[in-house]
Scaffold this active site. Structure first.
Site, short mmCIF file in Angstrom:
data_model
loop_
_atom_site.label_atom_id
_atom_site.label_comp_id
_atom_site.label_asym_id
_atom_site.label_seq_id
_atom_site.Cartn_x
_atom_site.Cartn_y
_atom_site.Cartn_z
N TYR A 64 0.86 -1.19 0.00
CA TYR A 64 0.00 0.00 0.00
C TYR A 64 0.88 1.23 0.00
O TYR A 64 1.76 1.35 0.84
CB TYR A 64 -0.90 0.01 1.24
CG TYR A 64 -2.33 0.15 0.81
CD1 TYR A 64 -2.81 1.38 0.39
CD2 TYR A 64 -3.16 -0.95 0.73
CE1 TYR A 64 -4.10 1.51 -0.08
CE2 TYR A 64 -4.45 -0.83 0.27
CZ TYR A 64 -4.93 0.40 -0.14
OH TYR A 64 -6.20 0.52 -0.61
N GLU A 66 -0.27 4.78 -0.57
CA GLU A 66 -1.04 6.02 -0.78
C GLU A 66 -0.14 7.24 -0.71
O GLU A 66 0.66 7.37 0.21
CB GLU A 66 -2.11 6.15 0.30
CG GLU A 66 -3.44 5.66 -0.15
CD GLU A 66 -4.52 5.85 0.89
OE1 GLU A 66 -4.31 6.61 1.85
OE2 GLU A 66 -5.57 5.22 0.74
N ASP A 215 -5.58 13.59 -25.52
CA ASP A 215 -5.76 12.22 -25.05
C ASP A 215 -5.04 11.30 -26.05
O ASP A 215 -5.56 11.01 -27.13
CB ASP A 215 -7.25 11.89 -24.96
CG ASP A 215 -7.53 10.45 -24.55
OD1 ASP A 215 -6.57 9.65 -24.51
OD2 ASP A 215 -8.69 10.13 -24.29
N THR A 241 -2.90 5.81 -22.35
CA THR A 241 -2.95 4.48 -21.76
C THR A 241 -1.63 3.79 -22.09
O THR A 241 -0.99 4.09 -23.10
CB THR A 241 -4.13 3.63 -22.29
OG1 THR A 241 -4.01 3.51 -23.71
CG2 THR A 241 -5.47 4.24 -21.94
N LYS A 244 -1.87 0.07 -25.12
CA LYS A 244 -2.25 -0.04 -26.54
C LYS A 244 -0.97 -0.07 -27.38
O LYS A 244 -0.20 -1.01 -27.27
CB LYS A 244 -3.20 1.10 -26.91
CG LYS A 244 -4.51 1.06 -26.10
CD LYS A 244 -5.51 2.10 -26.57
CE LYS A 244 -6.84 1.99 -25.87
NZ LYS A 244 -6.93 2.65 -24.58
N ARG A 250 -1.91 -2.95 -18.59
CA ARG A 250 -3.12 -2.14 -18.62
C ARG A 250 -2.96 -1.02 -17.60
O ARG A 250 -2.67 -1.27 -16.44
CB ARG A 250 -4.34 -2.98 -18.22
CG ARG A 250 -4.58 -4.16 -19.12
CD ARG A 250 -6.00 -4.62 -19.04
NE ARG A 250 -6.84 -3.74 -19.82
CZ ARG A 250 -6.93 -3.75 -21.15
NH1 ARG A 250 -6.23 -4.60 -21.86
NH2 ARG A 250 -7.71 -2.92 -21.78
N1 PLP Z 1 -9.29 7.59 -24.18
C1 PLP Z 1 -9.29 7.00 -25.38
C2 PLP Z 1 -9.11 7.83 -26.61
C3 PLP Z 1 -9.44 5.61 -25.48
O1 PLP Z 1 -9.45 5.03 -26.68
C4 PLP Z 1 -9.60 4.87 -24.30
C5 PLP Z 1 -9.76 3.40 -24.32
O2 PLP Z 1 -9.95 2.77 -25.30
C6 PLP Z 1 -9.62 5.53 -23.07
C7 PLP Z 1 -9.45 6.89 -23.05
C8 PLP Z 1 -9.90 4.82 -21.78
O3 PLP Z 1 -8.93 3.93 -21.43
P1 PLP Z 1 -9.25 2.77 -20.35
O4 PLP Z 1 -10.08 1.75 -21.05
O5 PLP Z 1 -7.88 2.29 -19.98
O6 PLP Z 1 -9.96 3.40 -19.19
#
Ligand code: PLP
Length: 438
Positions: A64, A66, A215, A241, A244, A250
């Site tokens: 843990y 935090e 994003d 993320t 991918k 993940r």
């Molecule tokens: N933003 C975009 C553009 C995505 O394609 C995704 C997931 O496919 C996410 C955010 C969210 O990611 P997660 O599924 O890890 O929460």
């Protein structure tokens, strides 16, 4: 408790752990067989290295932690602090960012934290429409993001016969920015096959005094490899993320300036999450180091070349490719020219039965619902990791066309399934994993 022999391979380690639970073990073995014997074309998936998997299966799951390195709420954090520092430093170096937060459990909380750091509930945010390629966390009414903030959406230009349409409509972005005066403009998408130019978004954000968030969930690996323009330094906050195109565990992460670092950190913890997943953070650190290697640059180039080859081969089979092709790791296939009766839902199901895994997806201005759709989204990140090249993409395109053309013919589906098995044997993502669970 099961004892794990020191010096075991990862496979032995995992097998030993699971010998006490035959039910879960059987499920994991089935999933290993599925991943190794079917073609993975889901654009948001990849095959991580065994090093990434080992780190995420490590004893750090017990800890843990935090807070942040040097400022934790519990004791015993010397290693967790170092692991998180290493991950942060590698993320900063990989993307050339001033500040990195590696704690987001996934892309969705990373996005919500970015909003929390940049705007207040009720503020206006301009982002891409879900049915034009945007993500649920970009303001869908079913997402908490759509409930907390007032989202206004931009889309893509109309389709054009020469493939020059279905690009982000920057005239619309600019016009909406001027009329709606958003506090934040969001770039990034979940189903968009062309390059997203962060510079133009920055210009528009500056003109109306908005913050700008990028994003990069999908192109993060391409950005790390220099195969997609980097938003770092242009966007106020970049979320991504790690699982991918970046090929890590993940998870999510956030990059920002030194100035905004504190606001982002507080938004993640204590704002949104509790204790960070330090085992996943260790795995992120491993993935960041892997993505900094020269081989990863080659990998990212091949991912793109494979996506182009798959798009071209599918186009020769009579499918329309949305936006006329791809600049990144994914493509959207409009099924209507190939067969007006064929929906994305049916195509996904029948391809699944033949051993080709992908997902249905709405195409821009899709007359069908998100559950049915007129399109498929295909990505090349995973099978490129398994070693496939442009020749294999042509084979896959012809297998897809065969399945969808003769989808009622069980013998044809079985024949394709058997070819898929052979292809997967030749391109095994875990060829040296002798154990049962890899
Ligand atoms: N933003 C975009 C553009 C995505 O394609 C995704 C997931 O496919 C996410 C955010 C969210 O990611 P997660 O599924 O890890 O929460």
């Amino acid at each position: 408790m099961t004892t794990i022999p020191v010096g075991s391979s990862l496979a032995e380690f995992v097998s030993a752990v699971l010998s006490s639970d035959p039910e879960v073990r059987e499920l994991l073995e089935r999933e290993v067989r599925r991943q190794r014997s079917t073609i993975q074309l889901i654009a948001s998936e990849n095959f991580t290295s065994t090093a990434v998997m080992a780190a995420s299966a490590s004893v750090l799951t017990n800890k843990y932690a935090e807070g942040y390195p040097g400022r934790r709420y519990y004791g015993g954090n010397a290693v967790a602090d170092e692991v998180e520092e290493v991950a942060r430093e590698r993320a900063r170096a990989l993307f050339g960012a001033e500040h990195a937060n590696v704690q987001p459990h996934a892309g969705a909380p990373a996005n919500l934290a970015a909003y929390m750091a940049l705007v207040e509930p009720g503020d206006t945010i301009l982002a891409m429409r879900l049915d034009q390629g945007g993500h649920l966390t970009h303001g869908s009414p079913v997402s908490v993001t759509g409930k907390l903030y007032r989202f206004v959406a931009y889309g893509v230009t109309p389709a054009a016969a020469d493939g020059s349409g279905e690009r982000i409509d920057f005239d619309q972005v600019r016009q909406l920015a001027r009329t709606e005066r958003p506090k934040l403009i969001v770039a990034g998408a979940t189903a968009y096959s062309r390059t997203i130019d962060p510079g133009t978004f920055r210009e528009i954000a500056d003109e109306v005094g908005a913050s700008f968030m990028f994003d990069a969930a999908h192109p993060a690996g391409l950005i790390a490899a220099g195969e997609h323009p980097s938003p770092v330094g242009l966007a106020d906050v970049v979320t991504f993320t790690t699982h991918k195109t970046l090929r890590g565990p993940r998870g999510g992460a956030i990059l920002t300036s030194a100035e905004l670092g504190k606001a982002v950190d507080s938004a993640i913890f204590p704002g949104l999450q509790g204790g960070p997943l330090e085992h996943t953070i260790a795995a992120k650190a491993v993935a960041f180091a892997e993505a900094a290697r020269p081989e990863f640059k080659e990998y990212a180039k091949t991912v793109k070349a494979n996506a182009r080859a798959l798009a071209a081969a599918l186009s020769s089979e009579g499918f329309r490719i949305v936006a006329g092709g791809t600049d990144n790791h994914l493509l959207l296939v409009d099924l209507r020219d190939f067969d007006p009766e064929l929906t994305g839902k049916t195509a996904q199901e029948v391809l699944d039965r033949a051993g080709i895994t992908c997902n249905r997806n709405q195409i821009p201005d899709d007359p069908r619902s998100p559950f049915v759709t007129s399109g498929l989204r295909l990505g090349t990140a995973a099978e490129t990791t398994a070693g496939m090249g442009e020749g294999e993409m042509e084979v896959i395109a012809s297998l897809i066309a065969r399945v969808l053309r003769r989808r009622e013919d069980e013998a044809e589906l079985e024949a394709v399934r058997s070819q898929v098995r052979q292809l997967c044997e030749a391109f095994d993502p875990y060829p040296s994993g002798a154990g049962a669970l890899i």
